[in-house]
Design a protein around this motif. Structure first.
Motif, PDB file in Angstrom:
ATOM      1  N   PHE A 112      -4.963   6.418   1.802  1.00 49.61           N
ATOM      2  CA  PHE A 112      -4.479   5.371   1.279  1.00 49.61           C
ATOM      3  C   PHE A 112      -4.762   5.055  -0.207  1.00 49.61           C
ATOM      4  O   PHE A 112      -5.554   5.014  -0.607  1.00 49.61           O
ATOM      5  CB  PHE A 112      -4.513   3.967   1.999  1.00 49.61           C
ATOM      6  N   GLY A 113      -3.892   4.250  -1.026  1.00 46.80           N
ATOM      7  CA  GLY A 113      -4.038   3.835  -2.444  1.00 46.80           C
ATOM      8  C   GLY A 113      -4.762   2.315  -2.199  1.00 46.80           C
ATOM      9  O   GLY A 113      -4.886   1.883  -0.975  1.00 46.80           O
ATOM     10  N   PRO A 114      -5.085   1.805  -3.526  1.00 40.21           N
ATOM     11  CA  PRO A 114      -6.097   0.581  -3.477  1.00 40.21           C
ATOM     12  C   PRO A 114      -5.138  -0.614  -3.003  1.00 40.21           C
ATOM     13  O   PRO A 114      -5.631  -1.653  -2.843  1.00 40.21           O
ATOM     14  CB  PRO A 114      -6.733   0.652  -4.642  1.00 40.21           C
ATOM     15  N   GLU A 162      -4.017  13.481   8.860  1.00 37.21           N
ATOM     16  CA  GLU A 162      -4.168  11.997   8.176  1.00 37.21           C
ATOM     17  C   GLU A 162      -3.519  11.498   7.042  1.00 37.21           C
ATOM     18  O   GLU A 162      -2.832  12.418   6.534  1.00 37.21           O
ATOM     19  CB  GLU A 162      -5.689  12.137   7.889  1.00 37.21           C
ATOM     20  N   PHE A 191      -8.677   3.425  11.060  1.00 33.73           N
ATOM     21  CA  PHE A 191      -8.943   3.095   9.741  1.00 33.73           C
ATOM     22  C   PHE A 191      -9.921   1.820   9.211  1.00 33.73           C
ATOM     23  O   PHE A 191      -9.980   0.961  10.244  1.00 33.73           O
ATOM     24  CB  PHE A 191      -7.552   2.613   8.750  1.00 33.73           C
ATOM     25  N   PHE A 202       1.002  -1.087   0.065  1.00 35.06           N
ATOM     26  CA  PHE A 202       0.043   0.004   0.112  1.00 35.06           C
ATOM     27  C   PHE A 202       0.862   1.111  -0.163  1.00 35.06           C
ATOM     28  O   PHE A 202       1.712   1.465   0.601  1.00 35.06           O
ATOM     29  CB  PHE A 202      -0.781  -0.107   1.183  1.00 35.06           C
ATOM     30  N   GLN A 256     -10.512  -1.297   6.745  1.00 36.23           N
ATOM     31  CA  GLN A 256     -10.215  -1.952   5.680  1.00 36.23           C
ATOM     32  C   GLN A 256     -11.310  -2.800   4.997  1.00 36.23           C
ATOM     33  O   GLN A 256     -11.879  -3.929   5.738  1.00 36.23           O
ATOM     34  CB  GLN A 256      -8.888  -2.846   5.837  1.00 36.23           C
ATOM     35  N   SER A 300      -9.947   5.915   5.939  1.00 39.05           N
ATOM     36  CA  SER A 300      -9.815   6.842   7.182  1.00 39.05           C
ATOM     37  C   SER A 300     -11.133   7.066   7.655  1.00 39.05           C
ATOM     38  O   SER A 300     -11.877   7.731   7.135  1.00 39.05           O
ATOM     39  CB  SER A 300      -9.161   8.163   6.796  1.00 39.05           C
ATOM     40  N   GLY A 344      -9.848  -4.897   0.632  1.00 36.64           N
ATOM     41  CA  GLY A 344      -8.432  -4.513   0.768  1.00 36.64           C
ATOM     42  C   GLY A 344      -8.266  -3.042   0.854  1.00 36.64           C
ATOM     43  O   GLY A 344      -7.266  -2.648   1.495  1.00 36.64           O
ATOM     44  N   ARG A 345      -9.226  -2.204   0.371  1.00 39.08           N
ATOM     45  CA  ARG A 345      -8.927  -0.579   0.406  1.00 39.08           C
ATOM     46  C   ARG A 345      -9.125  -0.217   1.771  1.00 39.08           C
ATOM     47  O   ARG A 345      -9.977  -0.534   2.746  1.00 39.08           O
ATOM     48  CB  ARG A 345      -9.880  -0.008  -0.535  1.00 39.08           C
ATOM     49  N   LEU A 346      -8.330   0.575   2.147  1.00 42.22           N
ATOM     50  CA  LEU A 346      -8.192   0.967   3.540  1.00 42.22           C
ATOM     51  C   LEU A 346      -8.945   2.531   3.595  1.00 42.22           C
ATOM     52  O   LEU A 346      -8.456   3.323   2.519  1.00 42.22           O
ATOM     53  CB  LEU A 346      -6.810   1.369   4.145  1.00 42.22           C
TER      54      LEU A 346
END
Lengths: 110, 109
Positions: free
Chosen positions: A101-103, A98, B35, A90, B37, B45, B41-43
């Motif tokens: 995040f990417g995928p 903050e 977070f 990631f 998830q 916030s 899989g994507r996180l």
């Protein structure tokens, strides 16, 4: 929310090969990060950057290099990939607050 | 270094029940982020909450800085809440986050 993209989304590599994972962010954040996540675990920091031209070692840098050629782009480089580097990677960006995040990129090293 | 402990490691609820997720850390946090998830899989916030209480929808985050703990409360859980919840800490006003091991939540219909 910050837009962070990663490429490729999936990658199969051979042991000993070179792998480059790319990350792009469009919100002008100074800081960028590379993490890996292994099954059943949280994220662990590999490398990070405070801005173009800067790279810093995270908690698990061995076997990885990083490159930050511009504010928007941050790459993770595996010069000699090993099966132990099979993981989900990631990328994230952020500043004092903050992180976004990417995928993720799923890497399999055979 | 900073250590972040999350509990429980996993939790199973019936839809409509409430959940309380805990995060304890070894050093004073200058940044704390929760977070979610997705199973894919994507996180995402949920909260940036280094101190105090924040609400959004059915979620409430409370951080007690001097006791080195934070909690995430989910009210009236829904099946779409299923996934893994992480807290992450930075304790030196720098750029790095240290992640806990996560709480895996399953909400059954």
């Amino acid at each position: 929310e910050a837009a962070v993209t990663q490429s490729p989304r999936n990658k199969v590599a051979v042991t000993g090969g070179k792998v480059t994972l790319s990350c792009n962010q469009t919100n002008n954040h100074n800081n960028m990060y590379w993490y890996r996540q292994d099954t059943g675990h949280g994220l662990r920091l590999i490398h990070y950057s405070y801005g173009a031209g800067s790279t810093e070692k995270g908690d698990i840098p061995d076997g990885y290099k990083a490159s930050r050629p511009s504010q928007e782009n941050f790459s993770l480089i595996l010069e000699l990939a090993t099966p132990s580097q099979t993981s989900v990677y990631f990328c994230a960006s952020g500043d004092a607050g903050e992180q976004y995040f990417g995928p993720g990129t799923r890497l399999t090293v055979l | 270094g900073q250590q972040v402990q999350q509990s429980p490691a996993s939790l199973v609820l019936q839809e409509g029940e409430n959940a309380e997720l805990q995060c304890n850390f070894s050093s004073t946090a200058t940044r704390l982020q929760w977070f979610y998830q997705h199973p894919g899989g994507r996180l995402v916030s949920l909260f940036y909450n280094p101190s105090g209480t924040k609400h959004t929808g059915r979620l409430t985050s409370t951080t007690v800085t001097n006791e080195r703990r934070s909690s995430l409360h989910i009210s009236s859980s829904q099946t779409t809440d299923s996934g893994t919840y992480f807290c992450a800490i930075d304790n030196n006003a720098g750029a790095k986050l240290t992640f806990g091991g996560g709480t895996r939540l399953t909400v059954r219909p």
